[in-house]
Design a protein around this motif. Structure first.
Motif, short mmCIF file in Angstrom:
data_model
loop_
_atom_site.label_atom_id
_atom_site.label_comp_id
_atom_site.label_asym_id
_atom_site.label_seq_id
_atom_site.Cartn_x
_atom_site.Cartn_y
_atom_site.Cartn_z
N LEU A 184 0.85 -1.20 0.00
CA LEU A 184 0.00 0.00 0.00
C LEU A 184 0.88 1.25 0.00
O LEU A 184 0.63 2.21 -0.74
N VAL A 224 -9.46 -1.54 -2.11
CA VAL A 224 -8.88 -2.34 -1.04
C VAL A 224 -9.78 -3.53 -0.77
O VAL A 224 -10.91 -3.40 -0.32
N GLY A 226 -8.41 -6.63 0.62
CA GLY A 226 -7.96 -7.44 1.73
C GLY A 226 -6.62 -6.98 2.24
O GLY A 226 -5.97 -6.14 1.65
N ALA A 227 -6.23 -7.54 3.37
CA ALA A 227 -4.93 -7.21 3.96
C ALA A 227 -4.40 -8.50 4.54
O ALA A 227 -4.15 -8.62 5.72
N ALA A 287 -1.84 -8.88 7.19
CA ALA A 287 -2.09 -8.40 8.55
C ALA A 287 -2.98 -9.36 9.35
O ALA A 287 -3.08 -9.22 10.56
N GLU A 321 1.69 -2.83 14.74
CA GLU A 321 1.35 -2.67 13.34
C GLU A 321 2.37 -1.76 12.65
O GLU A 321 2.73 -0.72 13.16
N GLN A 322 2.80 -2.20 11.47
CA GLN A 322 3.70 -1.36 10.67
C GLN A 322 2.85 -0.32 9.95
O GLN A 322 1.89 -0.66 9.26
N GLY A 323 3.18 0.92 10.11
CA GLY A 323 2.36 1.97 9.51
C GLY A 323 2.55 2.07 8.00
O GLY A 323 3.58 1.66 7.47
N VAL A 324 1.55 2.61 7.36
CA VAL A 324 1.59 2.82 5.91
C VAL A 324 2.11 4.23 5.63
O VAL A 324 1.62 5.20 6.20
N THR A 325 3.12 4.32 4.77
CA THR A 325 3.70 5.62 4.43
C THR A 325 3.18 6.10 3.07
O THR A 325 2.50 5.36 2.36
N GLY A 326 3.53 7.33 2.73
CA GLY A 326 3.15 7.86 1.42
C GLY A 326 1.74 8.42 1.38
O GLY A 326 1.28 8.84 0.32
N THR A 327 1.06 8.48 2.54
CA THR A 327 -0.34 8.90 2.52
C THR A 327 -0.50 10.39 2.20
O THR A 327 -1.61 10.80 1.85
N THR A 328 0.58 11.17 2.28
CA THR A 328 0.42 12.58 1.90
C THR A 328 0.12 12.70 0.40
O THR A 328 -0.43 13.71 -0.05
N ILE A 373 -2.17 11.22 -1.02
CA ILE A 373 -3.63 11.18 -1.21
C ILE A 373 -4.13 12.55 -1.64
O ILE A 373 -4.96 12.67 -2.54
N VAL A 406 -9.15 6.04 -2.26
CA VAL A 406 -8.91 4.71 -1.69
C VAL A 406 -10.24 4.23 -1.13
O VAL A 406 -10.87 4.94 -0.35
#
Lengths: 349, 349
Positions: free
Chosen positions: B244, B259, B261-262, B265, B272-279, B281, B288
């Motif tokens: 993601l 989205v 499924g995951a 996870a 939980e490993q965070g999701v980066t790159g959301t800026t 959006i 999403v």
């Protein structure tokens, strides 16, 4: 400025022939510093046919300008080095060679960061002067700021009557409008976060929020869930990061997020903190959508028709943080990035 | 199974009066272990009026079942302890007190995890038997799996002709259908990720993907960007996490993520490993959206009409990983969570 020329006259006696302009001279790393910019005075050429000269009265400073200082592609192109920066402004025509905009006309335009602007009349939009309301309202609540709040809530988040709405950076220019438009549209509960106790108090006492909290107290998720015992349906995101993570954990099924900004990330230079809770996107059928206003100008007439009357009859309130003097424009901008504003930040000339 | 009763006869000579069923007896922590489940044989009551008894031929095992083993609210309710688990299955009617579904009728239904199912005829759906095609296709490519791919690409991601499409977990049951439906709908380039070199090879050699990579080689972002020099327009997300993050960095303006499924996870027990790159959006105006099939059954007729012919004339291919024997159902399910399948994982009875 000169306003002694009869309206409609296409010539002028104005002697304003220079413009003092803020130039970007170095690309900032992290928070901008004074050596990144320079205030320079330039001579203006005589007006061409169809052009106007405008004495700016208010300049807008906005978070998105920080992005334009970087030399990376984005939804608006970067500022060029050694050229004047641009941005929202309102002012009055002081010299005109266009019958569309006679001397004295109040206009809004995008040649801010300077005291005098000039160019083709079509680059300037006539604005309505409301009795007892500062011209600066057109830079904020009734301008791009308000339209941004309206677009995010209606077109992007699909706000429905009865929704619980949460907005971050709620005491900011966009945030206070989000809260009031949500209420106007029938939200059942409006919750805001802000960065100081003073701002939090204003949200509930002045802007009609049902609940608010100070994100600098920490535990954004815990504070949000305490304020939203039945969860939230819409999140208007101005900050990203831990607020976005908290929203994912709190959104009800079919919840929507309108992503308007990530002010907390604009100055980031270290490793990005990841957003958690994203598995809820599927388990709760969430929708997350980012938007920038260049794609949504078509909503402006609908916005003006629906929200304008709420200002006219006093149902809506707005705050401004006014900084005086062109010399202080850069400091005002940095202060904005630090959260030193309540409501729309403007510079008065 | 018995198939010696004339079609339409509402009685039967079948002597199948017990059912062996997998029960959940403890809630797993992380990956499920054998002591979490038990295979128990129960006596079946005589059929009531309007009921049918079905000998299952294939059982479906699916990632979402792991979620149902937890006692937390989700889009499907948790399995109950000490009761039989449920899930997709196809079989044949062996005893009937309903004229709608005579003995011998092939049906699909949700009483899987057992060898014999029975209940009201309306809980079972008649399926078409295609010459030379296993009945199990209705658990996958022409069943919920294919419909999931179709819904995510069309309704959620708004796939347009010419889009570049990326799908993670591409060698899985949904993923292979995503790739083929994207191609059918005019995608300009289809890219997949999978968890082994063997799966990656199948994606390009068998399923018509333009490019594929092995995410276990690391650097998901670098591999994706190498495979997508012009960026991507649609990301069909089956895994979340680093995929993601990589998609956010690679999506073009107005990109869409469906989205689904995951899976990465589902077994997570640590932080939980965070999701980066959301800026991105907001800077790229991304959308999403998560979805679950309970809300999109209405697309089934359109899906069957558009995709069915592609199977009939051989344009579409599908893979199955078939595990034999009811006793091995739990091991098949754990194997699925570990990625030990190519295409749809089914259990043959």
């Amino acid at each position: 400025m000169s306003n002694d020329t009869p309206s409609g006259d296409s010539t002028s006696t104005s002697t304003t022939t220079t413009s003092s302009q803020w130039h970007l001279v170095a690309r900032p790393h992290g928070e901008p510093v004074p050596s990144d910019v320079a205030l320079r005075t330039v001579d203006l050429p005589p007006l061409g046919e169809g052009e106007v000269r405008v004495a700016n009265e208010f300049l807008s400073v906005d978070p998105y300008m920080r992005g334009r200082m970087n030399d990376v592609p984005s939804y608006v192109p970067p500022f060029r080095l050694d050229e004047p920066m641009t941005g929202g402004a309102v002012g009055r025509v002081v010299e005109s060679r266009s019958s569309d905009l006679p001397v004295g006309t109040a206009v809004s335009h995008n040649d801010g960061w300077r005291d005098v602007a000039q160019g083709p009349a079509k680059a300037f939009s006539r604005v309505e002067e409301l009795p007892g309301v500062s011209l600066s309202v057109h830079l904020g609540a009734l301008g791009l700021t308000g339209l941004t709040a309206y677009t995010g809530l209606t077109r992007i988040a699909g706000l429905k009557e009865g929704d619980v709405v949460f907005v971050s950076g709620a005491a900011g220019a966009v945030g206070t409008m989000v809260g009031q438009i949500a209420r106007l549209r029938g939200a059942s509960r409006v919750i805001g976060s802000a960065g100081s106790a003073e701002k939090v108090a204003l949200l509930t006492s002045k802007y009609g929020f049902d609940a608010a909290f100070n994100y600098r107290d920490g535990d954004v998720l815990g504070q949000l869930q305490a304020a939203a015992p039945d969860g939230i349906d819409v999140y208007f995101d101005n900050v990203g990061g831990d607020h976005l993570s908290a929203a994912f954990e709190t959104l009800n099924r079919f919840g929507r997020i309108a992503v308007c900004g990530a002010i907390g990330a604009y100055n980031a230079t270290g490793a990005e903190q990841g957003v958690t809770g994203t598995t809820r996107i599927v388990t709760r059928s969430l929708r997350v959508e980012g938007f920038t206003m260049g794609d949504h100008w078509d909503l402006a007439p609908e916005f003006a028709a629906e929200v304008g009357p709420a200002f006219a009859d006093g149902r809506f309130v707005f705050d401004e943080t006014v900084v005086d003097g062109l010399d202080n424009t850069f400091d005002a901008f940095v202060g904005l990035l630090r959260g030193q504003n309540v409501g729309k930040m403007v510079v008065r000339l």
